[in-house]
Scaffold this motif. Sequence first.
Motif, PDB file in Angstrom:
ATOM      1  N   LEU A  21       0.991  -1.373   0.201  1.00  0.00           N
ATOM      2  CA  LEU A  21       0.124   0.082   0.120  1.00  0.00           C
ATOM      3  C   LEU A  21       0.955   1.221  -0.094  1.00  0.00           C
ATOM      4  O   LEU A  21       0.563   2.320  -0.857  1.00  0.00           O
ATOM      5  CB  LEU A  21      -0.925  -0.116   1.297  1.00  0.00           C
ATOM      6  N   ARG A  22       1.631   1.234   0.965  1.00  0.00           N
ATOM      7  CA  ARG A  22       2.713   2.674   1.101  1.00  0.00           C
ATOM      8  C   ARG A  22       3.390   2.585  -0.271  1.00  0.00           C
ATOM      9  O   ARG A  22       3.577   3.841  -0.865  1.00  0.00           O
ATOM     10  CB  ARG A  22       3.811   2.312   2.200  1.00  0.00           C
ATOM     11  N   LEU A  23       3.885   1.608  -1.044  1.00  0.00           N
ATOM     12  CA  LEU A  23       4.849   1.753  -2.040  1.00  0.00           C
ATOM     13  C   LEU A  23       3.976   2.088  -3.261  1.00  0.00           C
ATOM     14  O   LEU A  23       4.435   2.935  -4.294  1.00  0.00           O
ATOM     15  CB  LEU A  23       5.764   0.336  -2.474  1.00  0.00           C
ATOM     16  N   ILE A  24       2.802   1.404  -3.307  1.00  0.00           N
ATOM     17  CA  ILE A  24       2.029   1.950  -4.544  1.00  0.00           C
ATOM     18  C   ILE A  24       1.494   3.391  -4.398  1.00  0.00           C
ATOM     19  O   ILE A  24       1.529   4.060  -5.604  1.00  0.00           O
ATOM     20  CB  ILE A  24       0.707   0.913  -4.748  1.00  0.00           C
ATOM     21  N   HIS A  25       1.227   3.704  -3.138  1.00  0.00           N
ATOM     22  CA  HIS A  25       0.707   5.107  -2.966  1.00  0.00           C
ATOM     23  C   HIS A  25       1.723   6.129  -3.408  1.00  0.00           C
ATOM     24  O   HIS A  25       1.474   7.035  -3.882  1.00  0.00           O
ATOM     25  CB  HIS A  25       0.503   5.156  -1.597  1.00  0.00           C
ATOM     26  N   HIS A  26       2.854   5.757  -3.040  1.00  0.00           N
ATOM     27  CA  HIS A  26       4.163   6.440  -3.268  1.00  0.00           C
ATOM     28  C   HIS A  26       4.864   6.635  -4.646  1.00  0.00           C
ATOM     29  O   HIS A  26       5.074   7.694  -5.398  1.00  0.00           O
ATOM     30  CB  HIS A  26       5.158   6.269  -2.136  1.00  0.00           C
ATOM     31  N   HIS A  27       4.954   5.305  -5.280  1.00  0.00           N
ATOM     32  CA  HIS A  27       5.464   5.311  -6.399  1.00  0.00           C
ATOM     33  C   HIS A  27       4.543   5.083  -7.730  1.00  0.00           C
ATOM     34  O   HIS A  27       4.987   5.366  -8.687  1.00  0.00           O
ATOM     35  CB  HIS A  27       6.477   4.085  -6.537  1.00  0.00           C
ATOM     36  N   ILE A 108      -5.347   5.038  -4.168  1.00  0.00           N
ATOM     37  CA  ILE A 108      -4.969   4.030  -4.987  1.00  0.00           C
ATOM     38  C   ILE A 108      -6.224   3.302  -5.680  1.00  0.00           C
ATOM     39  O   ILE A 108      -6.164   2.578  -6.663  1.00  0.00           O
ATOM     40  CB  ILE A 108      -3.688   2.994  -4.537  1.00  0.00           C
ATOM     41  N   CYS A 109      -7.264   3.344  -4.696  1.00  0.00           N
ATOM     42  CA  CYS A 109      -8.680   2.647  -5.244  1.00  0.00           C
ATOM     43  C   CYS A 109      -9.136   3.408  -6.411  1.00  0.00           C
ATOM     44  O   CYS A 109      -9.402   2.875  -7.445  1.00  0.00           O
ATOM     45  CB  CYS A 109      -9.603   2.432  -4.344  1.00  0.00           C
TER      46      CYS A 109
END
Length: 197
Positions: A21-27, A108-109
């Motif tokens: 979640l953190r990585l997808i949100h950030h990158h 991300i959703c």
Amino acid sequence: MTRTAGSHGPTTQKAIQDAGLRLIHHHGYAAMSLRQLAGEVGLQVGSLYNHIRTKQDLLFDLLHGHMESLLTALDQALAETADPEDALRRFVAFHVDYHITRKAEVFICYSELRSLEPDNYAIIVGLRRGYERRLIAIIEQGVARGCFRVGDAPVAAYGILAMLTGVCTWFRPDGRLTAADLIDQYTAMVLNAVKGP
């Protein structure tokens, strides 16, 4: 990074989802690599496959879990009310609070829906439509009882959702308004919109 001592099963699975979640949100989904994800949770890349099959599965699980949680929490918020105005007040308060406290999941959703494969996309869109239908039903009930005046309940619902969801982009907990202030203002705007002149 070496594997975290004692990490296994559900604990590791949760760590993978939190890191994903953190990585997808950030990158972004496309830029995030499984090597990055493995490094975040202290696993070798090969060991990651003991917990997730593919990066697509990770994204789907994150979005599906978010939507299931959202729908369950909304149903709880709307329980035991038969009054459309009260239900609409509850909906606004729930939506705003949920969307400012779970910004990463919400982001991300919306932003990564396009990254889902067709079958996964259809499932998540179906869940999103279920959320929209709950609001449409509240508005239709209000119209039927004569307390709301809107020409098209789905259009009104989509307009309300767009306005409410926008808080994710600008609200700051340390800003001028508290979450309660924000909920009060949005509730007033939404009720004014559906009650008509």
